[in-house]
Design a protein around this motif. Structure first.
Motif, short mmCIF file in Angstrom:
data_model
loop_
_atom_site.label_atom_id
_atom_site.label_comp_id
_atom_site.label_asym_id
_atom_site.label_seq_id
_atom_site.Cartn_x
_atom_site.Cartn_y
_atom_site.Cartn_z
N ALA A 234 42.27 35.40 20.20
CA ALA A 234 41.31 35.62 21.28
C ALA A 234 39.88 35.41 20.79
O ALA A 234 39.03 34.88 21.53
CB ALA A 234 41.47 37.02 21.86
N ASP A 235 39.61 35.77 19.55
CA ASP A 235 38.26 35.62 19.01
C ASP A 235 37.85 34.16 18.86
O ASP A 235 36.67 33.84 18.86
CB ASP A 235 38.14 36.34 17.66
CG ASP A 235 37.79 37.82 17.83
OD1 ASP A 235 37.47 38.22 18.95
OD2 ASP A 235 37.84 38.56 16.83
N VAL A 236 38.83 33.27 18.70
CA VAL A 236 38.51 31.84 18.66
C VAL A 236 37.88 31.41 19.98
O VAL A 236 36.85 30.72 20.02
CB VAL A 236 39.77 30.99 18.37
CG1 VAL A 236 39.45 29.50 18.50
CG2 VAL A 236 40.30 31.30 16.99
N LEU A 237 38.49 31.82 21.08
CA LEU A 237 37.96 31.48 22.41
C LEU A 237 36.67 32.23 22.69
O LEU A 237 35.68 31.64 23.13
CB LEU A 237 39.01 31.82 23.48
CG LEU A 237 38.54 31.73 24.94
CD1 LEU A 237 38.17 30.30 25.29
CD2 LEU A 237 39.63 32.25 25.88
N ASN A 238 36.66 33.51 22.39
CA ASN A 238 35.56 34.36 22.83
C ASN A 238 34.32 34.28 21.95
O ASN A 238 33.27 34.79 22.33
CB ASN A 238 36.04 35.81 22.90
CG ASN A 238 37.15 35.97 23.93
OD1 ASN A 238 37.16 35.31 24.96
ND2 ASN A 238 38.10 36.84 23.64
N LYS A 239 34.43 33.63 20.79
CA LYS A 239 33.26 33.46 19.93
C LYS A 239 32.93 31.99 19.70
O LYS A 239 31.81 31.54 19.95
CB LYS A 239 33.46 34.19 18.61
CG LYS A 239 33.47 35.72 18.75
CD LYS A 239 33.56 36.39 17.40
CE LYS A 239 33.40 37.91 17.52
NZ LYS A 239 34.55 38.58 18.14
#
Length: 258
Positions: A234-239
């Protein structure tokens, strides 16, 4: 910006990147074959480090009012990359979720991500400071109770409920509040497209976190390994993707004026 100053900043970025690489190499020695959770920490920490260099260099190239937005994107990915090094170490050495480090990361990066909505609008028109403060406060209301619930300082259900209110407050502002109205009436097509991608990232991408909280802490049935892989992806998308949406608007706006 003078070329000499630019070179200093670029060299500083490379030094930071090499420092991250050395830390990564040390941690890699501790990874065990088949530890897919550890692999996910490894891959994403390196992706975040690479994104930091990209956003920083593009902030120098594009500059102007967009320089601030791209620099903030670089700060987000740099902070996250640094914390991912420590989170990975916690996982590979103890096999437990690095909850404290993850929330320290979120407490710094999520408010910065929210400020990006204000910055991309401020790059193309005059906007009220109220947008800045409402999004910042909404982010803190979402995060602080969530951490207190996961860490055991307050009831997990109460922490979840208050955190959801903060998230809904953010969604209201970016979909129906002043920020949304400014984007619809004054933003250029490129900024409107980026704004739309950013707000849907906050809606869909961020929904992964409360879903993980709900199944991991309220109803159970989700093991720590699966939960960490989901959070990491999720952090790949959200950051990283979030920053790329901002870069798209900055690049389109400056290219159109060239």
């Amino acid at each position: 910006m003078h070329r000499s100053t630019l070179n200093v900043w670029l060299k500083s970025g490379v030094v930071c990147f090499l420092a991250l690489l050395s830390s990564a190499a040390f941690a890699a020695e501790m990874l065990q074959p088949g530890d897919f959770v550890g692999y996910s920490f490894w891959l994403i920490s390196m992706a975040l480090a690479a994104a930091t260099i990209f956003f920083l260099m593009e902030s120098f190239r594009i500059g102007g009012k967009w320089g601030t937005s791209l620099t903030v994107s670089a700060l987000v990915t740099f902070i996250a990359a640094f914390h991912y090094m420590y989170m990975r170490d916690v996982w590979v050495t103890t096999g437990t979720s690095p909850t404290d480090f993850r929330y320290i990361d979120w407490m710094l990066t999520v408010p910065l991500l929210m400020i990006e909505f204000y910055l991309i609008l401020a790059a193309i028109t005059k906007v009220s400071g109220g947008i800045f403060w409402r999004l910042l406060i909404g982010a803190l209301v979402m995060l602080i109770p969530g951490y207190m619930g996961e860490a055991g300082y307050i009831n997990v259900t109460l922490g979840f409920a208050i955190g959801m209110l903060g998230w809904f407050y953010i969604l209201y502002e970016i979909f129906m509040g002043e920020a949304s109205k400014v984007a619809a009436s004054k933003a250029t097509p490129a900024v409107q497209k980026s704004y739309g991608l950013m707000k849907w990232t906050v809606t869909i991408g961020w929904s992964i976190y409360p879903i993980g909280y709900f199944f991991g802490y309220l109803v159970g049935g989700t093991d720590e390994g699966t939960l960490n892989i989901v959070y990491n992806l999720a952090d790949v998308l959200n950051k990283i993707a979030f920053g790329l949406f901002i870069w798209y608007a900055a690049n389109e706006e400056t290219s159109a004026k060239a």
